[in-house]
Design an enzyme around this catalytic site. Structure first.
Site, short mmCIF file in Angstrom:
data_model
loop_
_atom_site.label_atom_id
_atom_site.label_comp_id
_atom_site.label_asym_id
_atom_site.label_seq_id
_atom_site.Cartn_x
_atom_site.Cartn_y
_atom_site.Cartn_z
N GLU A 108 0.87 -1.17 0.00
CA GLU A 108 0.00 0.00 0.00
C GLU A 108 0.91 1.22 0.00
OE1 GLU A 108 -0.50 -2.23 2.67
OE2 GLU A 108 -2.37 -3.19 2.06
N TYR A 120 7.66 2.20 -8.03
CA TYR A 120 7.01 0.89 -8.05
C TYR A 120 6.56 0.53 -9.47
CZ TYR A 120 6.93 1.18 -2.96
OH TYR A 120 7.28 1.29 -1.64
#
Length: 150
Positions: A108, A120
């Site tokens: 998260e 990411y």
């Protein structure tokens, strides 16, 4: 140089990662020193530590449970951000995931943390959902991201 948590005692490392997280996150460390120490003692907890000249400059904390990994925290000291340290820590994690035959890695990230989301995405993570009001101080949604490893 990347090291693992075994290079330190849990108490030593809990202080180091707390101090680094407290300096690195805009709202301070999300965990107390005691929470870091508890996490470090878990058998499924893995830490990748970027150390240079005796200084902890960054870390990635994750949990490896069966065929899944969850990234718990990634922090790089503000003076060393945007130099590829987070990228190298994530690559070390992906290498471990491949060796451990992990199916997927998830995490998260704050919806407003565009720099982290970009790193990411560069590493093959995709947004798969939202956790409403997941973070506090300030309250904010989390973006759930997933990378299929195999």
């Amino acid at each position: 140089m990347i090291k693992t948590k075994e290079a330190f005692t849990n108490e030593e490392l809990a202080h180091l990662v707390f101090d680094l997280a407290d300096a690195s996150y805009p709202h301070g460390s999300p965990w107390t020193r005691e929470q870091w120490q508890t996490d470090l003692a878990l058998p499924h907890s893995r830490y990748f530590l970027w150390e240079q000249e005796g200084q902890l400059l960054g870390f990635l904390a994750c949990h490896l449970i069966l065929s899944e990994m969850e990234i718990m925290q990634v922090a790089v000291h503000p003076a060393h951000q945007k130099k590829g340290l987070a990228q190298q820590l994530i690559q070390a994690l992906i290498n471990l995931a491949q060796k451990a035959e992990v199916d997927s890695i998830f995490l998260e990230v704050r919806a407003s943390n565009h720099a982290a989301k970009q790193v990411y995405e560069k590493n093959g993570f995709e947004a798969i959902g939202i956790r409403k009001n997941y973070y506090y101080y300030p309250t904010e949604d989390a973006v759930i991201m997933l990378k299929k490893v195999r």
